[in-house]
Design a protein around this motif. Structure first.
Motif, PDB file in Angstrom:
ATOM      1  N   ALA A   1       0.818  -1.210   0.000  1.00  0.00           N
ATOM      2  CA  ALA A   1       0.000   0.000   0.000  1.00  0.00           C
ATOM      3  C   ALA A   1       0.852   1.259   0.000  1.00  0.00           C
ATOM      4  O   ALA A   1       0.390   2.331  -0.417  1.00  0.00           O
ATOM      5  N   ALA A   2       2.093   1.141   0.471  1.00  0.00           N
ATOM      6  CA  ALA A   2       3.009   2.279   0.508  1.00  0.00           C
ATOM      7  C   ALA A   2       3.976   2.284  -0.673  1.00  0.00           C
ATOM      8  O   ALA A   2       4.961   3.029  -0.667  1.00  0.00           O
ATOM      9  N   GLY A   3       3.713   1.449  -1.683  1.00  0.00           N
ATOM     10  CA  GLY A   3       4.516   1.517  -2.902  1.00  0.00           C
ATOM     11  C   GLY A   3       5.714   0.603  -2.965  1.00  0.00           C
ATOM     12  O   GLY A   3       6.636   0.842  -3.749  1.00  0.00           O
ATOM     13  N   PHE A   4       5.729  -0.453  -2.171  1.00  0.00           N
ATOM     14  CA  PHE A   4       6.790  -1.462  -2.247  1.00  0.00           C
ATOM     15  C   PHE A   4       6.248  -2.703  -2.947  1.00  0.00           C
ATOM     16  O   PHE A   4       5.063  -3.026  -2.832  1.00  0.00           O
ATOM     17  N   LYS A   5       7.117  -3.427  -3.623  1.00  0.00           N
ATOM     18  CA  LYS A   5       6.744  -4.703  -4.241  1.00  0.00           C
ATOM     19  C   LYS A   5       7.569  -5.818  -3.613  1.00  0.00           C
ATOM     20  O   LYS A   5       8.798  -5.731  -3.551  1.00  0.00           O
ATOM     21  N   THR A   6       6.884  -6.851  -3.145  1.00  0.00           N
ATOM     22  CA  THR A   6       7.571  -8.018  -2.602  1.00  0.00           C
ATOM     23  C   THR A   6       8.169  -8.809  -3.762  1.00  0.00           C
ATOM     24  O   THR A   6       7.447  -9.416  -4.554  1.00  0.00           O
ATOM     25  N   ARG A   7       9.497  -8.797  -3.865  1.00  0.00           N
ATOM     26  CA  ARG A   7      10.169  -9.493  -4.963  1.00  0.00           C
ATOM     27  C   ARG A   7      10.310 -10.984  -4.666  1.00  0.00           C
ATOM     28  O   ARG A   7      10.374 -11.803  -5.592  1.00  0.00           O
TER      29      ARG A   7
END
Length: 410
Positions: A20-26
Protein backbone atom coordinates in the motif's frame (compact mmCIF):
# COMPACT_ATOMS: atom_id res chain seq x y z
CA UNK A 1 7.98 0.34 -6.98
CA UNK A 2 10.56 -0.09 -4.24
CA UNK A 3 11.93 -3.61 -3.82
CA UNK A 4 11.23 -5.75 -0.74
CA UNK A 5 12.48 -9.14 0.44
CA UNK A 6 10.06 -10.81 2.83
CA UNK A 7 10.95 -13.52 5.36
CA UNK A 8 8.55 -15.52 7.53
CA UNK A 9 5.83 -13.95 5.39
CA UNK A 10 2.82 -15.81 6.77
CA UNK A 11 -0.35 -14.50 5.16
CA UNK A 12 1.42 -11.28 4.19
CA UNK A 13 0.24 -8.74 6.76
CA UNK A 14 3.50 -6.80 6.59
CA UNK A 15 3.78 -7.14 2.82
CA UNK A 16 0.25 -5.85 2.19
CA UNK A 17 1.00 -2.73 4.20
CA UNK A 18 4.27 -2.15 2.37
CA UNK A 19 2.47 -2.76 -0.92
CA UNK A 20 0.00 0.00 0.00
CA UNK A 21 3.01 2.28 0.51
CA UNK A 22 4.52 1.52 -2.90
CA UNK A 23 6.79 -1.46 -2.25
CA UNK A 24 6.74 -4.70 -4.24
CA UNK A 25 7.57 -8.02 -2.60
CA UNK A 26 10.17 -9.49 -4.96
CA UNK A 27 10.41 -12.74 -3.00
CA UNK A 28 8.58 -14.17 0.02
CA UNK A 29 9.87 -17.10 2.10
CA UNK A 30 7.28 -19.06 4.08
CA UNK A 31 7.20 -22.72 5.09
CA UNK A 32 3.49 -23.05 5.88
CA UNK A 33 1.61 -24.50 2.89
CA UNK A 34 -1.75 -22.85 3.64
CA UNK A 35 -0.07 -19.45 3.96
CA UNK A 36 1.77 -19.98 0.67
CA UNK A 37 -1.40 -20.98 -1.14
CA UNK A 38 -3.16 -17.92 0.27
CA UNK A 39 -0.35 -15.67 -0.96
CA UNK A 40 -0.50 -17.24 -4.42
CA UNK A 41 -4.28 -16.84 -4.52
CA UNK A 42 -4.00 -13.12 -3.91
CA UNK A 43 -0.72 -11.85 -5.34
CA UNK A 44 1.80 -12.66 -8.07
CA UNK A 45 4.78 -12.61 -5.75
CA UNK A 46 7.58 -15.14 -6.05
CA UNK A 47 6.98 -17.45 -3.09
CA UNK A 48 9.60 -19.88 -1.83
CA UNK A 49 7.71 -22.51 0.15
CA UNK A 50 10.36 -23.85 2.47
CA UNK A 51 12.02 -23.49 5.86
CA UNK A 52 14.34 -20.48 5.75
CA UNK A 53 17.01 -22.60 7.41
CA UNK A 54 17.44 -24.56 4.15
CA UNK A 55 16.95 -21.61 1.77
CA UNK A 56 20.32 -20.20 0.82
CA UNK A 57 20.72 -16.46 0.50
CA UNK A 58 21.98 -17.01 -3.04
CA UNK A 59 18.75 -18.79 -3.99
CA UNK A 60 16.69 -16.09 -2.31
CA UNK A 61 18.43 -13.30 -4.25
CA UNK A 62 18.24 -15.19 -7.52
CA UNK A 63 14.48 -15.68 -7.11
CA UNK A 64 14.07 -11.99 -6.34
CA UNK A 65 16.29 -11.08 -9.32
CA UNK A 66 18.38 -8.90 -7.04
CA UNK A 67 22.06 -8.57 -6.26
CA UNK A 68 23.38 -7.99 -2.72
CA UNK A 69 22.66 -4.40 -1.69
CA UNK A 70 19.84 -3.83 -4.23
CA UNK A 71 16.84 -4.57 -2.01
CA UNK A 72 15.28 -1.41 -0.60
CA UNK A 73 14.08 -3.28 2.48
CA UNK A 74 14.13 -6.64 4.19
CA UNK A 75 10.99 -7.28 6.24
CA UNK A 76 9.99 -10.16 8.47
CA UNK A 77 8.54 -11.31 11.75
CA UNK A 78 10.54 -14.36 12.88
CA UNK A 79 8.14 -16.66 14.79
CA UNK A 80 9.54 -16.71 18.31
CA UNK A 81 7.23 -18.62 20.64
CA UNK A 82 9.87 -18.69 23.42
CA UNK A 83 9.51 -14.90 23.73
CA UNK A 84 5.71 -14.74 23.69
CA UNK A 85 3.72 -13.82 26.76
CA UNK A 86 2.65 -17.44 27.14
CA UNK A 87 6.25 -18.56 26.88
CA UNK A 88 7.30 -15.96 29.43
CA UNK A 89 4.85 -17.19 32.04
CA UNK A 90 5.28 -20.85 31.19
CA UNK A 91 9.07 -20.88 31.19
CA UNK A 92 9.83 -18.28 33.82
CA UNK A 93 13.55 -17.83 34.19
CA UNK A 94 14.52 -20.42 31.57
CA UNK A 95 17.10 -19.11 29.06
CA UNK A 96 14.81 -18.69 26.08
CA UNK A 97 17.56 -18.49 23.46
CA UNK A 98 18.20 -22.18 24.16
CA UNK A 99 14.79 -22.99 22.68
CA UNK A 100 15.28 -24.35 19.10
CA UNK A 101 12.45 -22.05 17.94
CA UNK A 102 14.69 -19.07 18.67
CA UNK A 103 16.90 -20.03 15.69
CA UNK A 104 14.64 -17.88 13.52
CA UNK A 105 16.46 -14.78 14.83
CA UNK A 106 19.79 -16.15 13.59
CA UNK A 107 18.31 -16.92 10.18
CA UNK A 108 16.98 -13.37 9.85
CA UNK A 109 20.43 -12.02 10.70
CA UNK A 110 22.05 -14.37 8.20
CA UNK A 111 19.91 -12.94 5.41
CA UNK A 112 20.69 -9.37 6.52
CA UNK A 113 24.39 -10.21 6.33
CA UNK A 114 24.17 -11.80 2.89
CA UNK A 115 21.71 -9.46 1.16
CA UNK A 116 22.68 -6.13 2.81
CA UNK A 117 19.36 -4.37 2.17
CA UNK A 118 19.22 -0.58 2.25
CA UNK A 119 16.82 -0.79 5.20
CA UNK A 120 15.38 -3.52 7.38
CA UNK A 121 12.33 -4.04 9.59
CA UNK A 122 11.91 -6.82 12.11
CA UNK A 123 8.63 -7.37 13.96
CA UNK A 124 8.11 -9.58 16.98
CA UNK A 125 6.18 -10.14 20.19
CA UNK A 126 6.93 -7.50 22.81
CA UNK A 127 8.17 -10.23 25.15
CA UNK A 128 11.38 -10.03 23.12
CA UNK A 129 12.22 -6.91 25.12
CA UNK A 130 10.93 -7.83 28.60
CA UNK A 131 13.05 -6.19 31.30
CA UNK A 132 15.60 -8.69 32.53
CA UNK A 133 14.65 -11.15 29.78
CA UNK A 134 15.81 -9.31 26.68
CA UNK A 135 18.33 -11.88 25.47
CA UNK A 136 16.44 -12.19 22.17
CA UNK A 137 16.63 -8.46 21.47
CA UNK A 138 20.25 -8.41 22.62
CA UNK A 139 21.01 -11.22 20.18
CA UNK A 140 19.61 -9.16 17.31
CA UNK A 141 21.47 -5.99 18.30
CA UNK A 142 24.73 -7.89 18.80
CA UNK A 143 24.24 -9.64 15.47
CA UNK A 144 23.74 -6.36 13.63
CA UNK A 145 26.86 -4.91 15.26
CA UNK A 146 28.79 -7.97 14.08
CA UNK A 147 27.43 -7.52 10.53
CA UNK A 148 28.51 -3.86 10.55
CA UNK A 149 31.99 -4.82 11.67
CA UNK A 150 32.51 -7.50 9.03
CA UNK A 151 30.59 -5.96 6.10
CA UNK A 152 31.49 -2.32 6.76
CA UNK A 153 27.79 -1.40 6.89
CA UNK A 154 26.38 1.14 9.35
CA UNK A 155 23.02 -0.24 10.39
CA UNK A 156 21.85 1.78 13.40
CA UNK A 157 18.84 -0.16 14.74
CA UNK A 158 16.16 1.53 16.80
CA UNK A 159 13.20 -0.29 18.31
CA UNK A 160 9.89 0.49 19.94
CA UNK A 161 6.84 -1.34 21.25
CA UNK A 162 3.78 -0.06 19.36
CA UNK A 163 0.10 -0.59 20.08
CA UNK A 164 -1.62 -0.86 16.70
CA UNK A 165 -4.76 0.87 18.02
CA UNK A 166 -2.72 4.04 18.50
CA UNK A 167 -2.28 4.27 14.72
CA UNK A 168 -5.87 3.69 13.62
CA UNK A 169 -6.05 -0.11 13.65
CA UNK A 170 -9.35 -1.27 15.22
CA UNK A 171 -7.49 -3.72 17.46
CA UNK A 172 -5.35 -3.47 20.60
CA UNK A 173 -2.16 -5.27 19.64
CA UNK A 174 1.29 -4.58 21.08
CA UNK A 175 4.34 -5.68 19.14
CA UNK A 176 8.00 -4.68 18.98
CA UNK A 177 9.38 -3.20 15.75
CA UNK A 178 13.07 -2.78 14.97
CA UNK A 179 14.13 -0.63 12.01
CA UNK A 180 17.58 0.23 10.64
CA UNK A 181 19.21 1.86 7.62
CA UNK A 182 22.40 0.59 6.01
CA UNK A 183 23.87 4.10 5.76
CA UNK A 184 23.52 4.80 9.47
CA UNK A 185 20.53 7.14 9.37
CA UNK A 186 18.47 6.83 12.54
CA UNK A 187 14.75 6.15 12.21
CA UNK A 188 12.25 8.04 14.37
CA UNK A 189 9.05 6.15 15.04
CA UNK A 190 5.88 8.11 14.28
CA UNK A 191 3.83 9.27 17.25
CA UNK A 192 0.42 7.70 17.87
CA UNK A 193 -2.43 9.42 16.04
CA UNK A 194 -5.38 7.85 17.87
CA UNK A 195 -6.37 7.73 21.55
CA UNK A 196 -9.02 6.46 23.91
CA UNK A 197 -10.55 9.25 25.96
CA UNK A 198 -11.96 12.60 24.96
CA UNK A 199 -9.51 14.21 27.40
CA UNK A 200 -6.57 12.67 25.55
CA UNK A 201 -8.00 13.83 22.25
CA UNK A 202 -8.42 17.40 23.49
CA UNK A 203 -4.96 17.71 25.02
CA UNK A 204 -2.96 15.88 22.35
CA UNK A 205 -5.09 16.33 19.20
CA UNK A 206 -5.49 12.56 18.91
CA UNK A 207 -8.31 11.13 16.86
CA UNK A 208 -10.60 8.63 18.63
CA UNK A 209 -9.66 4.98 18.40
CA UNK A 210 -11.20 3.08 15.53
CA UNK A 211 -13.68 0.64 17.01
CA UNK A 212 -14.86 -2.83 16.19
CA UNK A 213 -18.00 -1.21 14.80
CA UNK A 214 -15.88 0.92 12.45
CA UNK A 215 -14.33 -2.27 11.14
CA UNK A 216 -17.40 -4.50 11.03
CA UNK A 217 -20.46 -2.26 10.99
CA UNK A 218 -21.24 -2.72 7.28
CA UNK A 219 -21.05 -6.53 7.46
CA UNK A 220 -23.99 -8.84 8.29
CA UNK A 221 -24.33 -9.14 12.07
CA UNK A 222 -26.38 -12.34 12.31
CA UNK A 223 -24.72 -15.29 10.58
CA UNK A 224 -26.03 -18.86 10.64
CA UNK A 225 -22.74 -20.48 9.65
CA UNK A 226 -22.30 -23.60 11.80
CA UNK A 227 -18.52 -23.00 11.90
CA UNK A 228 -19.14 -19.77 13.82
CA UNK A 229 -21.16 -21.35 16.61
CA UNK A 230 -19.52 -21.81 20.00
CA UNK A 231 -18.82 -25.29 21.25
CA UNK A 232 -17.53 -26.73 24.48
CA UNK A 233 -18.30 -26.50 28.16
CA UNK A 234 -18.82 -22.73 28.31
CA UNK A 235 -20.69 -22.10 25.05
CA UNK A 236 -24.04 -21.42 26.73
CA UNK A 237 -22.57 -18.95 29.22
CA UNK A 238 -21.39 -16.36 26.69
CA UNK A 239 -24.90 -14.91 26.01
CA UNK A 240 -25.12 -13.88 29.68
CA UNK A 241 -22.01 -11.65 29.40
CA UNK A 242 -22.47 -8.07 28.09
CA UNK A 243 -20.47 -6.92 25.09
CA UNK A 244 -17.11 -5.52 26.05
CA UNK A 245 -16.89 -7.82 29.09
CA UNK A 246 -15.36 -11.21 29.86
CA UNK A 247 -15.72 -13.87 32.57
CA UNK A 248 -14.95 -11.21 35.24
CA UNK A 249 -18.59 -10.16 34.85
CA UNK A 250 -19.46 -13.38 36.70
CA UNK A 251 -17.17 -12.88 39.70
CA UNK A 252 -17.86 -11.34 43.11
CA UNK A 253 -16.48 -8.01 41.85
CA UNK A 254 -18.56 -8.11 38.67
CA UNK A 255 -22.24 -7.41 38.22
CA UNK A 256 -23.32 -10.89 37.22
CA UNK A 257 -23.44 -14.05 39.32
CA UNK A 258 -20.40 -15.19 41.38
CA UNK A 259 -19.43 -18.15 39.20
CA UNK A 260 -15.63 -17.67 39.16
CA UNK A 261 -12.93 -16.22 41.39
CA UNK A 262 -11.53 -12.80 40.50
CA UNK A 263 -8.70 -13.13 37.96
CA UNK A 264 -8.57 -16.90 38.22
CA UNK A 265 -8.94 -17.29 34.45
CA UNK A 266 -7.02 -15.88 31.50
CA UNK A 267 -8.18 -12.46 30.27
CA UNK A 268 -9.59 -13.65 26.94
CA UNK A 269 -11.82 -16.29 28.57
CA UNK A 270 -15.37 -15.56 27.32
CA UNK A 271 -14.22 -12.15 26.08
CA UNK A 272 -16.75 -10.34 23.89
CA UNK A 273 -16.21 -7.43 21.51
CA UNK A 274 -17.68 -4.03 22.22
CA UNK A 275 -19.02 -2.00 19.32
CA UNK A 276 -17.61 1.12 20.99
CA UNK A 277 -13.99 0.01 21.50
CA UNK A 278 -11.18 -1.50 19.44
CA UNK A 279 -11.05 -5.27 19.39
CA UNK A 280 -8.75 -7.02 21.78
CA UNK A 281 -5.83 -8.92 20.27
CA UNK A 282 -6.88 -11.63 17.82
CA UNK A 283 -5.49 -14.97 18.99
CA UNK A 284 -3.93 -17.30 16.40
CA UNK A 285 -4.94 -20.60 17.98
CA UNK A 286 -7.65 -19.95 20.53
CA UNK A 287 -9.37 -22.55 22.67
CA UNK A 288 -13.14 -22.97 22.40
CA UNK A 289 -13.80 -20.33 25.09
CA UNK A 290 -11.05 -17.90 24.02
CA UNK A 291 -12.25 -14.58 22.59
CA UNK A 292 -12.74 -12.04 21.43
CA UNK A 293 -16.16 -13.17 20.23
CA UNK A 294 -18.72 -11.21 18.25
CA UNK A 295 -21.32 -9.26 20.26
CA UNK A 296 -23.97 -11.59 18.80
CA UNK A 297 -22.41 -14.51 20.72
CA UNK A 298 -20.51 -16.26 17.95
CA UNK A 299 -17.01 -16.62 16.59
CA UNK A 300 -15.72 -14.00 14.18
CA UNK A 301 -15.97 -14.80 10.49
CA UNK A 302 -12.97 -14.89 8.16
CA UNK A 303 -13.88 -11.51 6.68
CA UNK A 304 -14.33 -9.98 10.15
CA UNK A 305 -10.94 -11.28 11.28
CA UNK A 306 -9.32 -9.78 8.19
CA UNK A 307 -11.07 -6.44 8.75
CA UNK A 308 -9.83 -6.22 12.34
CA UNK A 309 -6.30 -6.85 11.05
CA UNK A 310 -6.81 -4.19 8.31
CA UNK A 311 -6.11 -6.55 5.43
CA UNK A 312 -7.26 -5.09 2.09
CA UNK A 313 -10.90 -5.82 1.26
CA UNK A 314 -9.91 -7.68 -1.90
CA UNK A 315 -7.86 -10.24 0.04
CA UNK A 316 -9.38 -13.73 -0.27
CA UNK A 317 -9.12 -16.99 1.65
CA UNK A 318 -9.70 -20.50 0.34
CA UNK A 319 -9.41 -22.55 3.52
CA UNK A 320 -11.41 -23.26 6.65
CA UNK A 321 -12.08 -20.61 9.24
CA UNK A 322 -9.64 -21.99 11.83
CA UNK A 323 -6.81 -21.66 9.31
CA UNK A 324 -7.86 -18.07 8.59
CA UNK A 325 -7.76 -17.27 12.31
CA UNK A 326 -4.32 -18.82 12.63
CA UNK A 327 -2.97 -16.80 9.71
CA UNK A 328 -4.61 -13.53 10.71
CA UNK A 329 -3.75 -13.96 14.38
CA UNK A 330 -0.07 -14.35 13.47
CA UNK A 331 -0.04 -11.40 11.07
CA UNK A 332 0.97 -7.77 11.48
CA UNK A 333 -1.92 -5.30 11.05
CA UNK A 334 -1.44 -4.12 7.49
CA UNK A 335 -2.36 -0.50 8.26
CA UNK A 336 0.43 -0.23 10.84
CA UNK A 337 2.84 -1.71 8.28
CA UNK A 338 1.68 0.87 5.73
CA UNK A 339 2.35 3.71 8.18
CA UNK A 340 5.84 2.45 9.01
CA UNK A 341 6.60 1.83 5.32
CA UNK A 342 5.68 5.42 4.48
CA UNK A 343 7.98 6.70 7.22
CA UNK A 344 10.82 4.45 6.03
CA UNK A 345 10.39 5.84 2.52
CA UNK A 346 10.46 9.41 3.81
CA UNK A 347 13.16 9.19 6.46
CA UNK A 348 15.55 6.55 5.14
CA UNK A 349 15.04 6.14 1.39
CA UNK A 350 14.48 9.75 0.29
CA UNK A 351 11.34 8.65 -1.56
CA UNK A 352 8.32 10.20 0.22
CA UNK A 353 4.86 9.60 -1.19
CA UNK A 354 3.01 12.64 -2.46
CA UNK A 355 -0.40 11.58 -1.18
CA UNK A 356 -0.97 11.72 2.57
CA UNK A 357 -4.00 9.44 2.39
CA UNK A 358 -3.54 6.02 3.95
CA UNK A 359 -5.06 3.31 1.76
CA UNK A 360 -5.82 0.87 4.57
CA UNK A 361 -7.26 3.25 7.19
CA UNK A 362 -10.81 2.14 8.13
CA UNK A 363 -13.63 4.69 8.18
CA UNK A 364 -15.21 6.22 11.26
CA UNK A 365 -18.78 4.98 10.95
CA UNK A 366 -21.94 6.53 12.32
CA UNK A 367 -22.74 6.00 15.98
CA UNK A 368 -22.98 2.30 16.73
CA UNK A 369 -26.32 0.73 17.66
CA UNK A 370 -27.17 0.11 21.30
CA UNK A 371 -25.45 -2.72 23.10
CA UNK A 372 -27.05 -6.10 22.70
CA UNK A 373 -29.14 -7.33 25.61
CA UNK A 374 -27.84 -10.19 27.72
CA UNK A 375 -29.55 -13.48 28.50
CA UNK A 376 -30.06 -14.98 31.97
CA UNK A 377 -27.39 -17.43 33.09
CA UNK A 378 -28.16 -20.87 31.69
CA UNK A 379 -29.23 -23.33 34.37
CA UNK A 380 -26.23 -25.51 33.58
CA UNK A 381 -23.96 -23.05 35.39
CA UNK A 382 -26.04 -22.20 38.46
CA UNK A 383 -24.29 -24.90 40.50
CA UNK A 384 -21.13 -22.77 40.26
CA UNK A 385 -22.74 -19.91 42.16
CA UNK A 386 -21.07 -19.31 45.50
CA UNK A 387 -17.95 -18.02 47.21
CA UNK A 388 -14.79 -18.20 45.08
CA UNK A 389 -11.25 -17.31 46.15
CA UNK A 390 -9.46 -14.61 44.18
CA UNK A 391 -6.19 -15.19 42.38
CA UNK A 392 -3.43 -14.74 45.00
CA UNK A 393 -1.34 -12.42 42.83
CA UNK A 394 1.46 -12.35 40.29
CA UNK A 395 3.76 -15.40 40.56
CA UNK A 396 1.62 -16.79 43.39
CA UNK A 397 -0.84 -18.84 41.34
CA UNK A 398 -0.75 -22.66 41.04
CA UNK A 399 1.24 -22.72 37.77
CA UNK A 400 3.82 -20.29 39.14
CA UNK A 401 4.19 -22.30 42.35
CA UNK A 402 4.60 -25.50 40.37
CA UNK A 403 7.28 -23.90 38.20
CA UNK A 404 9.11 -22.58 41.28
CA UNK A 405 9.06 -26.05 42.79
CA UNK A 406 10.46 -27.57 39.59
CA UNK A 407 13.29 -25.04 39.51
CA UNK A 408 14.09 -25.71 43.16
CA UNK A 409 14.45 -29.42 42.44
CA UNK A 410 16.88 -28.88 39.55
Amino acid sequence: MLKAISLFTGAGGLDLGFEAAGFKTRVAVEMDHVCCETLRLNRRWSVIEDDLRVVTSKHLLKTAQLAPGEADILIGGPPCQPFSKNGYWANGDAPRLNDPNADTLNEYLRVVRDTQPKTLLLENVYGLAYAGKSEGLDRILDGIRDINKKAKTRYAPVWAVLDAAGYGVPQRRERIFLIASRDGREFKFPQPTHGESSVDQLTTALQPFHTAWDALGDLPQRLNDVDLQLTGKWADLLPSIPEGQNYLWHTPRGRGLPLFGWRTRYWSFLLKLSKHKPSWTIQAQPGPATGPFHWTNRKLSARELARLQTFPNDFKFDCDRSEVQRMVGNAVPSLLAEILAREIRRQLLDAPLRSQKLKLMPPHRRIAPRRHSVAPVHGTYLSLKGAHAEHPGVRLGPRARLRAAELADQ
